[in-house]
Design a protein around this motif. Structure first.
Motif, PDB file in Angstrom:
ATOM      1  N   ILE A 378     -26.961   5.883 -42.358  1.00 30.03           N
ATOM      2  CA  ILE A 378     -26.529   5.457 -41.167  1.00 30.03           C
ATOM      3  C   ILE A 378     -25.123   5.881 -41.008  1.00 30.03           C
ATOM      4  O   ILE A 378     -24.523   6.299 -39.887  1.00 30.03           O
ATOM      5  CB  ILE A 378     -26.465   3.921 -41.318  1.00 30.03           C
ATOM      6  N   LYS A 379     -24.244   5.864 -42.158  1.00 33.43           N
ATOM      7  CA  LYS A 379     -22.957   6.504 -42.031  1.00 33.43           C
ATOM      8  C   LYS A 379     -22.912   7.750 -41.689  1.00 33.43           C
ATOM      9  O   LYS A 379     -22.074   8.105 -40.874  1.00 33.43           O
ATOM     10  CB  LYS A 379     -22.480   6.495 -43.579  1.00 33.43           C
ATOM     11  N   LYS A 380     -23.840   8.564 -42.118  1.00 35.60           N
ATOM     12  CA  LYS A 380     -23.816   9.892 -41.652  1.00 35.60           C
ATOM     13  C   LYS A 380     -24.426  10.049 -40.253  1.00 35.60           C
ATOM     14  O   LYS A 380     -23.849  11.075 -39.515  1.00 35.60           O
ATOM     15  CB  LYS A 380     -24.949  10.936 -42.503  1.00 35.60           C
ATOM     16  N   ASP A 381     -25.270   9.395 -39.705  1.00 36.85           N
ATOM     17  CA  ASP A 381     -25.770   9.575 -38.462  1.00 36.85           C
ATOM     18  C   ASP A 381     -24.845   9.241 -37.277  1.00 36.85           C
ATOM     19  O   ASP A 381     -24.815   9.585 -36.202  1.00 36.85           O
ATOM     20  CB  ASP A 381     -27.147   8.626 -38.197  1.00 36.85           C
ATOM     21  N   LEU A 382     -24.076   8.111 -37.706  1.00 39.37           N
ATOM     22  CA  LEU A 382     -22.848   7.578 -36.868  1.00 39.37           C
ATOM     23  C   LEU A 382     -21.666   8.034 -37.003  1.00 39.37           C
ATOM     24  O   LEU A 382     -20.841   7.729 -36.229  1.00 39.37           O
ATOM     25  CB  LEU A 382     -23.305   5.952 -36.828  1.00 39.37           C
ATOM     26  N   ARG A 383     -21.484   9.015 -38.087  1.00 44.01           N
ATOM     27  CA  ARG A 383     -20.266   9.424 -38.306  1.00 44.01           C
ATOM     28  C   ARG A 383     -19.217   8.282 -38.760  1.00 44.01           C
ATOM     29  O   ARG A 383     -18.106   8.251 -38.403  1.00 44.01           O
ATOM     30  CB  ARG A 383     -19.535  10.285 -37.282  1.00 44.01           C
ATOM     31  N   LEU A 384     -19.410   7.348 -39.376  1.00 43.84           N
ATOM     32  CA  LEU A 384     -18.645   6.294 -39.813  1.00 43.84           C
ATOM     33  C   LEU A 384     -17.742   6.566 -41.093  1.00 43.84           C
ATOM     34  O   LEU A 384     -18.153   7.579 -41.641  1.00 43.84           O
ATOM     35  CB  LEU A 384     -19.717   4.890 -40.158  1.00 43.84           C
ATOM     36  N   THR A 385     -16.779   5.971 -41.065  1.00 42.61           N
ATOM     37  CA  THR A 385     -15.875   6.204 -42.134  1.00 42.61           C
ATOM     38  C   THR A 385     -16.160   5.589 -43.477  1.00 42.61           C
ATOM     39  O   THR A 385     -15.658   5.796 -44.681  1.00 42.61           O
ATOM     40  CB  THR A 385     -14.283   6.183 -41.530  1.00 42.61           C
ATOM     41  N   GLU A 386     -16.879   4.548 -43.574  1.00 42.16           N
ATOM     42  CA  GLU A 386     -17.288   3.756 -44.656  1.00 42.16           C
ATOM     43  C   GLU A 386     -18.721   3.261 -44.588  1.00 42.16           C
ATOM     44  O   GLU A 386     -19.207   3.286 -43.519  1.00 42.16           O
ATOM     45  CB  GLU A 386     -16.441   2.513 -44.887  1.00 42.16           C
ATOM     46  N   LEU A 387     -19.051   3.057 -45.878  1.00 40.65           N
ATOM     47  CA  LEU A 387     -20.539   2.541 -45.786  1.00 40.65           C
ATOM     48  C   LEU A 387     -20.825   1.399 -45.377  1.00 40.65           C
ATOM     49  O   LEU A 387     -19.913   0.373 -45.462  1.00 40.65           O
ATOM     50  CB  LEU A 387     -20.888   2.358 -47.477  1.00 40.65           C
ATOM     51  N   PRO A 388     -21.831   1.161 -44.356  1.00 40.83           N
ATOM     52  CA  PRO A 388     -22.045   0.068 -43.575  1.00 40.83           C
ATOM     53  C   PRO A 388     -22.674  -1.116 -44.183  1.00 40.83           C
ATOM     54  O   PRO A 388     -23.840  -1.202 -44.200  1.00 40.83           O
ATOM     55  CB  PRO A 388     -23.004   0.255 -42.300  1.00 40.83           C
TER      56      PRO A 388
END
Length: 611
Positions: A378-388
């Protein structure tokens, strides 16, 4: 019905005798069982109402029954075991034929050899074992070869061949590992003396070889042959080192089989210890998959029979941690409570509980790794800055604008956290307006978290497209939380993911674990919201029906509904019960109303109250 009647006819024809029964579906045998009384045992599958789900599924699939009558319970036990191995039915614990375990073979020839083998040949040789693993066998062989100068060649050392000089000594002779019986350098009587001591070692008795080497060491020292005495001392030390590594129990305990079992919902774990001459000479552990939520005794009994057969045990005593009835004449089966035998059971239990804990920990670690992998995706797919690790998902629910509600579900570490689920009554929105409703619930949720100083999620999901997403973004901006909480929208039609400030949807691979989790959360919040909405709508419908009754106020209507939960149950009250609840006057009002508006499915005649 015809199939059921056919089965009932088969069951009625079963005898009240011991035997084995086989259940078939359209493809073949699906279960094999044994019984002291065939008819009672088989009929219990079809008459008991408290079967677990797996047994219910088994019964549902039975199309035909066959049985075999035997003379005794013992015969039934053995026949069941053989049939399970032969047919491998899907609902039985599979008693697969054991792998070929290794033996130590003491050959039947002049100047016997000691060789490892997996094949037993009826040639007069003596076989020791089998050994549960090759390491234990190799350690024992290395000890014996270090103690005694045995030959390793496969020559036929008959007196005639040796006298004829057919053989020459090999490198083993020059290294001192063999004394050269092939050239008649070895005394046969002395060699056979070694073989007798080796027999003691292989039977688990180290006392005789220890005494022999101690006596030889003392004699050599008295003759001032100190180098020879040292050689015997080294061999004595090897025996004692080997004995220290062995698990020693009380010296009086010999020829005992110890079995312990522990299970969980899916599997059973079994440990087997074989005790000879005060030492544990063999250990074996295994795991079997449960098929029908069997009791521990049901699982262990056939495995005791199988493992004793595989390891060729002739023990007349079996210790276990569960009560067993085994068809083994002359063999005692007990659950020791005190003393050295109890310590053996506790040792076996310690091993089996450790095996179960390790397997469960492995499963937990596997689950944890799976959850971390999903969050990383999810972090990679949505380009998040921290682990959801903390995700919340919102959905609105209404029916033609009536009773608008909203729901929020919370997932922590990619798993539902149901204690954090929330329902919302829409307070500020009139009519079916999903956009404004989304603004309200997102505002209320995160205003409360900020006021309480609670942690915020690492991702917010709204069920809907760009419209719902824009209102969630507006709510976060108005709370000065924009930029602190990532938010996305998931549209139902094409599983499109919308992100703020991007007019085009983000398409995630349909097989992606990210999308699967988003879909799961969307479905969960939809279910949670619909359930709440229906309960509100039903309660409103019921309350409206009673408050429409002229002469019955809202307080009385609430009182009746809170106690009886439905108008149907209120209709079914007797005259005396109604009077006891609301008094004679209101009871008459209700009965007149029910008489004029009879329930369509359960008509109820009006009862007249005395004037």
């Amino acid at each position: 019905m015809a199939a059921k009647e056919h089965l009932q006819a088969q069951i009625s024809a079963l005898p009240h005798k011991p035997g084995v029964y086989k259940y078939f579906d359209d493809e073949g045998i699906i279960y094999v069982g044994k019984a002291i009384d065939l008819r009672k045992r088989v009929s219990s599958y079809f008459t008991k109402q408290d079967h677990n789900k797996k047994t219910q599924q088994l019964v549902k699939n039975i199309k035909r029954i066959e049985f075999t009558i035997v003379d005794s319970e013992s015969d039934a036990f053995l026949l069941e075991n053989n049939l399970i191995k032969q047919h491998q039915p899907k609902y039985n614990i599979l008693l697969k034929d054991g792998k070929t375990y290794p033996y130590i073979c003491l050959t039947n020839e002049r100047f016997p050899r000691l060789i490892p083998t997996r094949n037993k040949i009826n040639d007069g040789s003596r076989y020791y074992g089998p050994y549960a693993n090759g390491t234990a066998l190799n350690v024992l062989l290395e000890l014996i070869r270090a103690l005694y100068p045995l030959r390793t060649c496969n020559f036929n050392l008959s007196p005639q061949n040796v006298a004829a000089g057919k053989f020459k000594v090999c490198l083993e002779y020059h290294l001192g590992n063999c004394k050269g019986p092939c050239e008649n350098h070895e005394d046969e009587a002395q060699y056979n003396g070694y073989i007798q001591q080796i027999r003691n070692i292989l039977n688990g008795d180290l006392r005789v070889p220890k005494q022999y080497f101690r006596e030889q060491m003392t004699a050599a020292a008295q003759d001032m042959q100190y180098e020879l005495a040292h050689q015997f001392k080294v061999k004595l030390d090897k025996i004692e080192a080997f004995q220290v590594k062995s698990t020693i129990v009380h010296a009086t305990l010999t020829n005992i089989d110890v079995f312990a079992i522990a299970s969980n919902e899916k599997s059973a774990f079994i440990t087997y210890l074989k005790v000879m001459n005060g030492a544990i000479i063999l250990t074996q552990s295994l795991e079997v998959q449960k098929k029908l939520d069997e009791e521990d005794a049901e699982i262990l009994a056939p495995l005791v029979m199988q493992m004793r057969q595989e390891f060729e045990s002739e023990s007349r005593e079996i210790l276990t941690n569960v009560a067993l009835e085994l068809p083994l004449p002359g063999v005692t089966v007990s659950i020791p409570q005190i003393g050295d035998k109890r310590k053996l059971i506790e040792l076996a239990l310690k091993n089996v509980l450790y095996a179960r804990k390790e397997k469960e920990s492995m499963n937990d670690r596997s689950k944890d790794l799976n959850e971390v992998r999903i969050m990383e995706t999810i972090k990679k797919d949505l380009r998040l800055t921290e682990l959801p690790k903390h995700i919340e998902c919102f959905d609105n629910s209404n029916f033609q604008g009536d009773n608008p509600v909203a729901a929020m579900v919370c997932f922590r570490n990619a798993k539902p956290s149901k204690k954090d689920y929330r329902h919302y009554h829409i307070k500020t929105v009139v009519g079916p307006n999903d956009f404004d409703s989304m603004y309200e619930v997102v505002s209320r949720r995160y205003r409360r978290l900020v006021d309480e100083g609670a942690s915020l999620p690492q991702l917010v999901i709204v069920d809907g497209g760009k419209g719902q997403l824009s209102m969630a973004v507006k709510a976060l901006k108005d709370l000065n939380l924009w930029g602190q909480i990532p938010v996305i929208g998931i549209a139902k039609r094409l599983e499109e993911i919308y992100v703020p400030n991007d007019p085009l949807p983000l398409y995630i691979d349909k097989k992606s674990e990210s999308l699967r989790l988003f879909q799961r959360m969307r479905d969960e919040v939809h279910r949670f919201g619909i359930t709440f909405h229906r309960s509100r709508r039903d309660a409103a419908t019921l309350k409206t029906e009673l408050t429409d009754v002229k002469g019955l106020g809202p307080i009385t209507a609430d009182k009746l509904l809170n106690k009886f939960k439905s108008v149907k149950k209120i209709r079914e009250l007797t005259e005396a019960e109604l009077i006891a609840e609301v008094g004679k006057a209101k009871a008459k009002v209700l009965q007149n109303y029910f008489a004029e508006n009879e329930a369509p499915t359960h008509p109820m005649p009006a009862r007249q109250l005395p004037s």
